[in-house]
Design a protein around this motif. Structure first.
Motif, mmCIF file in Angstrom:
data_model
loop_
_atom_site.group_PDB
_atom_site.id
_atom_site.type_symbol
_atom_site.label_atom_id
_atom_site.label_comp_id
_atom_site.label_asym_id
_atom_site.label_seq_id
_atom_site.Cartn_x
_atom_site.Cartn_y
_atom_site.Cartn_z
ATOM 1 N N LYS A 62 -4.165 -0.561 -1.270
ATOM 2 C CA LYS A 62 -3.444 -0.963 0.069
ATOM 3 C C LYS A 62 -3.280 0.239 0.764
ATOM 4 O O LYS A 62 -3.193 1.393 0.407
ATOM 5 N N VAL A 63 -3.410 -0.107 2.237
ATOM 6 C CA VAL A 63 -3.339 0.770 3.222
ATOM 7 C C VAL A 63 -1.949 1.360 3.230
ATOM 8 O O VAL A 63 -1.102 0.327 3.368
ATOM 9 N N ALA A 64 -1.481 2.746 3.791
ATOM 10 C CA ALA A 64 -0.045 2.768 3.697
ATOM 11 C C ALA A 64 0.440 2.193 5.016
ATOM 12 O O ALA A 64 1.578 1.818 5.232
ATOM 13 N N ILE A 65 -0.477 2.274 6.082
ATOM 14 C CA ILE A 65 -0.085 1.764 7.443
ATOM 15 C C ILE A 65 -1.085 0.775 7.772
ATOM 16 O O ILE A 65 -2.200 0.912 7.714
ATOM 17 N N LYS A 66 -0.329 -0.609 7.992
ATOM 18 C CA LYS A 66 -1.038 -1.460 8.573
ATOM 19 C C LYS A 66 -2.015 -1.298 9.862
ATOM 20 O O LYS A 66 -1.454 -0.770 10.919
ATOM 21 N N PRO A 67 -3.384 -1.352 9.939
ATOM 22 C CA PRO A 67 -4.104 -0.940 11.104
ATOM 23 C C PRO A 67 -3.796 -1.989 12.445
ATOM 24 O O PRO A 67 -3.517 -3.294 12.246
ATOM 25 N N GLY A 68 -4.228 -1.515 13.418
ATOM 26 C CA GLY A 68 -3.770 -2.432 14.679
ATOM 27 C C GLY A 68 -4.852 -3.352 14.694
ATOM 28 O O GLY A 68 -4.930 -4.458 15.302
ATOM 29 N N TYR B 261 -8.543 -4.539 12.386
ATOM 30 C CA TYR B 261 -9.251 -4.137 11.266
ATOM 31 C C TYR B 261 -10.686 -4.101 11.518
ATOM 32 O O TYR B 261 -11.182 -4.239 12.679
ATOM 33 N N ARG C 34 -11.728 7.434 13.053
ATOM 34 C CA ARG C 34 -11.003 6.239 13.307
ATOM 35 C C ARG C 34 -11.525 5.031 13.039
ATOM 36 O O ARG C 34 -10.847 4.006 12.481
#
Length: 442
Positions: free
Chosen positions: A316-322, A324, A380
């Motif tokens: 799982k990613v630590a922060i949800k991306p704005g 994908y 990014r």
């Protein structure tokens, strides 16, 4: 006396030589050239043979000793699978554009479209490729006001130019649109969406415009989350692909709850990106699964049936991306990559390209028919990787082991089926170059 004459002759010769050098220098780089540097430069492809003038450092799979080069194009390009043509946009004058094509293997010039102006100069036109009934179309689109006197949102349009890939026959289509649009060409038609529930479908073959009302999205029964954060996400042959807060469905077709991969929470599916014929979705693992707290399951679904074709678990990613990562396909469609995920759709296998603890994540930008993916770490998105950011890597999808490349290597943004990698580079005059380098002989 003779010595004086010789000396005078030498001095005169030096002066003449200096004058000639000064004149040559002025002619090569004087004020006229500086003035002309701001003007659009017509791309002149160099045919396969001596190689392009620009010699980039590229992965060892490619050679720069042959190929072609285009100068001062737009960033967007598209490659036809059936004809091998590469389409690109050329700025021919201030706020005036033309679509041109070349053979992606040889660089030989193909058909050219007519000049046209977008409705708004601040919105640069975009280029897409869509396929319907085995016919391919290049699609250029832009958004803006109808005229200089436009005063209300009702006066704005999405302007589409649809070209038959084979002969360049063009159809102009204008769709009234009152907000910033999202235009998707994953097929078989062109989808225009506002990122919510308002959408229009345009048939590239006939130009027919079909507005889809929110009430026609056909929400599945007993799905309260489907009516939360509802978004028209894509298009399939059977209808619109629609996403809710936790589940997704095809308008009048399949429902994610009924096609959930094994060992997942059936009500947790979220589509993240679409590609022609495919939907990439993220699922939560079912409670009781050992890695459920630390991992998600990613699945590539058949867009027509909803059936999951290939899956893989990833941290799982630590922060949800704005946003994908967008899915990218290999030329013949056998491989799909997105972010740090890679899928062999023929073998029906998925790969998570990261360290076991989730560190050293990389972003993949392209993949070849031989299963070699290119990307970079510490970037990014794929655009940063293609622009030379991060540390470039090459990955053999079936092994999942990244191989570091020299830091100055440029990565291919795509590869044509003929085995020619397409690279982009911006020079000191801020002109974009598109270069085609073929695979190096074995």
């Amino acid at each position: 006396m003779r010595q004086k004459i010789v000396r005078l002759t030498l001095v005169a010769g030096v002066l003449v030589l200096a004058l000639l050098l000064l004149l040559a220098t002025c002619g090569a780089g004087g004020s006229q050239d500086t003035k002309d540097a701001d003007k659009p430069t017509k791309p002149v492809p160099t045919p396969t043979g001596p190689g392009p003038a620009t010699q980039l450092t590229v992965p060892p799979a490619y050679t720069t000793q042959s190929g072609w080069e285009l100068v001062n194009t737009s960033p967007d390009y598209a490659i036809s699978r059936t004809t091998g043509r590469l389409g690109y946009l050329l700025r021919v004058a201030d706020n005036q554009y033309r679509l041109e094509t070349i053979d992606s293997e040889t660089g030989k010039a193909g058909w050219k479209g007519g000049n046209w102006r977008p409705p708004a100069s601040k919105h640069s036109p975009k280029l897409l490729l869509v396929t319907k009934n085995d016919v391919e179309y290049f699609v250029t689109w832009t958004y803006g006001k109808v005229g200089v006197n436009a005063l209300t949102p009702a006066d704005t349009i999405v302007s589409l130019d649809v070209y038959d890939v084979k002969d360049g026959a063009r159809r102009r289509i204008e769709v009234p649109w009152s907000s910033a649009p999202s235009v998707i060409a994953s097929g078989p038609d062109i989808l225009i969406s506002d990122g919510r529930t308002t959408s229009v479908v345009v048939d590239p073959a006939t130009g027919r415009i079909s507005k889809i009302a929110p009430s026609a999205l056909k929400y599945p029964k007993d799905c309260p989350s489907c009516k939360q954060l509802t978004e028209v996400f894509g298009l399939t042959k059977k209808g619109l692909l629609v996403s809710g807060a936790r589940e997704f469905w095809v308008q009048g077709g399949w429902f994610s709850r009924n096609v959930a991969p094994k060992n997942t929470d059936r009500t947790s599916g979220i589509p993240t990106t679409v590609a022609p014929g495919w939907v990439l979705a993220k699922w939560q693992l079912a409670k009781g699964q050992k890695p459920a707290k630390t991992h998600d399951l990613w699945a590539v679904h058949d867009a027509e049936t909803g059936k999951p074709v290939a899956t893989v678990e990833c941290n799982k990613v630590a922060i949800k991306p704005g946003q994908y990562p967008q899915a990218v396909m290999s030329p013949s469609g056998g491989y799909l990559v997105a972010g740090n995920l890679a899928f062999d759709l023929t073998a029906k296998e998925g790969f998570c390209l990261e360290a076991p603890d989730g560190s050293k994540r990389l972003t993949l930008a392209s993949v070849t028919d031989e299963g070699i993916a290119y990307g970079a770490t510490s970037v990014r998105n794929a655009t940063d990787a293609l622009n030379g950011g991060g540390r470039p890597v090459a990955v053999e999808v079936v092994t999942g082991t990244p191989e570091g490349l020299p830091s100055n290597v440029r990565l291919p943004g795509a590869e044509a089926e003929a085995g020619v990698g397409v690279f982009r580079w911006t020079d000191e005059l801020d002109r974009l170059h598109l270069l085609g380098y073929p695979r190096a002989p074995h």
